[in-house]
Design an enzyme around this catalytic site. Structure first.
Site, PDB file in Angstrom:
ATOM      1  N   ASP A  30      43.860  44.457  -6.800  1.00 20.82           N
ATOM      2  CA  ASP A  30      42.813  43.774  -6.439  1.00 20.82           C
ATOM      3  C   ASP A  30      41.757  43.762  -5.925  1.00 20.82           C
ATOM      4  OD1 ASP A  30      42.202  41.926  -3.750  1.00 20.82           O
ATOM      5  OD2 ASP A  30      44.215  41.273  -3.899  1.00 20.82           O
ATOM      6  N   ILE A  31      40.728  43.558  -6.108  1.00 21.37           N
ATOM      7  CA  ILE A  31      39.421  43.213  -5.939  1.00 21.37           C
ATOM      8  C   ILE A  31      39.260  43.659  -4.760  1.00 21.37           C
ATOM      9  CG2 ILE A  31      38.094  41.548  -8.429  1.00 21.37           C
ATOM     10  CD1 ILE A  31      38.388  39.453  -6.735  1.00 21.37           C
ATOM     11  N   ASN A  86      51.753  36.541   0.600  1.00 21.22           N
ATOM     12  CA  ASN A  86      52.465  35.665   0.871  1.00 21.22           C
ATOM     13  C   ASN A  86      52.342  33.875   0.158  1.00 21.22           C
ATOM     14  OD1 ASN A  86      50.786  36.707   3.142  1.00 21.22           O
ATOM     15  ND2 ASN A  86      48.597  36.532   2.576  1.00 21.22           N
ATOM     16  N   GLN A  93      48.237  32.531   1.661  1.00 24.29           N
ATOM     17  CA  GLN A  93      47.986  32.532  -0.011  1.00 24.29           C
ATOM     18  C   GLN A  93      47.007  31.563   0.261  1.00 24.29           C
ATOM     19  OE1 GLN A  93      51.743  30.800  -1.802  1.00 24.29           O
ATOM     20  NE2 GLN A  93      50.799  31.803  -4.243  1.00 24.29           N
ATOM     21  N   HIS A  99      52.740  36.599  -6.287  1.00 21.03           N
ATOM     22  CA  HIS A  99      51.904  38.265  -6.376  1.00 21.03           C
ATOM     23  C   HIS A  99      52.578  38.841  -4.761  1.00 21.03           C
ATOM     24  CE1 HIS A  99      48.737  35.515  -4.827  1.00 21.03           C
ATOM     25  NE2 HIS A  99      48.806  36.540  -4.006  1.00 21.03           N
ATOM     26  N   HIS A 101      51.461  42.030  -3.211  1.00 17.27           N
ATOM     27  CA  HIS A 101      50.765  43.318  -2.371  1.00 17.27           C
ATOM     28  C   HIS A 101      50.973  44.767  -2.112  1.00 17.27           C
ATOM     29  CE1 HIS A 101      47.465  40.088  -1.231  1.00 17.27           C
ATOM     30  NE2 HIS A 101      47.765  38.773  -1.263  1.00 17.27           N
TER      31      HIS A 101
HETATM   32  P1  AMP Z   1      46.556  35.718  -1.523  1.00 18.01           P
HETATM   33  O1  AMP Z   1      45.715  35.385  -0.004  1.00 18.01           O
HETATM   34  O2  AMP Z   1      48.054  36.478  -0.596  1.00 18.01           O
HETATM   35  O3  AMP Z   1      47.000  34.810  -2.115  1.00 18.01           O
HETATM   36  O4  AMP Z   1      46.617  37.041  -2.124  1.00 18.01           O
HETATM   37  C1  AMP Z   1      45.800  36.852  -2.988  1.00 18.01           C
HETATM   38  C2  AMP Z   1      44.252  38.051  -3.538  1.00 18.01           C
HETATM   39  O5  AMP Z   1      44.080  37.862  -5.093  1.00 18.01           O
HETATM   40  C3  AMP Z   1      43.136  38.596  -2.892  1.00 18.01           C
HETATM   41  O6  AMP Z   1      43.594  39.579  -1.947  1.00 18.01           O
HETATM   42  C4  AMP Z   1      41.801  38.670  -3.527  1.00 18.01           C
HETATM   43  O7  AMP Z   1      41.219  39.450  -3.567  1.00 18.01           O
HETATM   44  C5  AMP Z   1      43.019  38.885  -5.199  1.00 18.01           C
HETATM   45  N1  AMP Z   1      42.487  38.578  -5.981  1.00 18.01           N
HETATM   46  C6  AMP Z   1      41.590  37.014  -6.544  1.00 18.01           C
HETATM   47  N2  AMP Z   1      40.794  37.052  -7.781  1.00 18.01           N
HETATM   48  C7  AMP Z   1      41.506  38.508  -8.367  1.00 18.01           C
HETATM   49  C8  AMP Z   1      40.606  39.033  -9.512  1.00 18.01           C
HETATM   50  N3  AMP Z   1      39.812  37.720 -10.332  1.00 18.01           N
HETATM   51  N4  AMP Z   1      41.375  40.145  -9.181  1.00 18.01           N
HETATM   52  C9  AMP Z   1      41.588  40.468  -8.708  1.00 18.01           C
HETATM   53  N5  AMP Z   1      42.186  40.374  -7.425  1.00 18.01           N
HETATM   54  C10 AMP Z   1      41.706  39.024  -7.700  1.00 18.01           C
END
Ligand code: AMP
Ligand code: ZN
Length: 138
Positions: A30-31, A86, A93, A99, A101
């Site tokens: 995760d970034i 989420n 979400q 996804h 985490h």
């Molecule tokens: P959620 O809030 O559960 O939908 O989590 C989405 C997650 O995706 C967040 O923790 C972001 O940091 C992660 N995210 C968004 N874009 C990217 C990306 N390009 N590469 C890796 N993680 C990402």
């Protein structure tokens, strides 16, 4: 799916730091790196979230979860891990491709605090509610 950032990662159109891949799933860092090693495990088939998953996709994702979790733990030396998912905006979400985490935990003062409000249990209410939910399981 077009315009889905995670489908673009799967296609290799945008870069990611991959930690695991097979024909059904991919896992990448995760970034945000909430903690070091924070990883996302996703199905390759586009599905909105767990609420939309069929058994096949669920099996694809959740059968890989323990081995990816163990790899993260080994590589980072984490003492434990939160596995969080989420579903829908109300639940936090933000990316609408399912996804999971994996958030490694290293110490109690890392600022992560998942709180569940506790109430006095009313076992009659709980019993009725459990019955209602049980009826909907198909
Ligand atoms: P959620 O809030 O559960 O939908 O989590 C989405 C997650 O995706 C967040 O923790 C972001 O940091 C992660 N995210 C968004 N874009 C990217 C990306 N390009 N590469 C890796 N993680 C990402
Ligand atoms: Zn997608």
């Amino acid at each position: 799916m077009e315009n889905c950032i995670f489908c673009q990662i799967i296609a290799g159109d945008i870069p990611s730091s991959k930690v695991y891949e097979d024909d059904k799933v991919i896992a990448f860092l995760d970034i945000t790196q909430t903690t070091t090693g924070h990883t996302l495990l996703i199905p390759k088939e586009h599905v909105r979230n767990v609420l939309d998953m069929d058994n096949t996709i669920a099996q694809d994702v959740f059968s890989r979860l323990p081995k990816v979790a163990r790899a993260i733990q080994k590589a980072t030396g984490a003492a434990g891990m939160n596995i969080i998912n989420n579903n829908e905006k109300i639940a936090g979400q933000t990316v609408f491709h399912a996804h999971i985490h994996l958030v490694p935990r290293f110490n109690e003062n890392d600022g992560i605090d998942i709180k569940y409000t506790t109430h006095e249990p009313d076992f009659q209410v709980l019993g009725k509610l459990a019955e209602q939910i049980a009826k909907e399981v198909v």
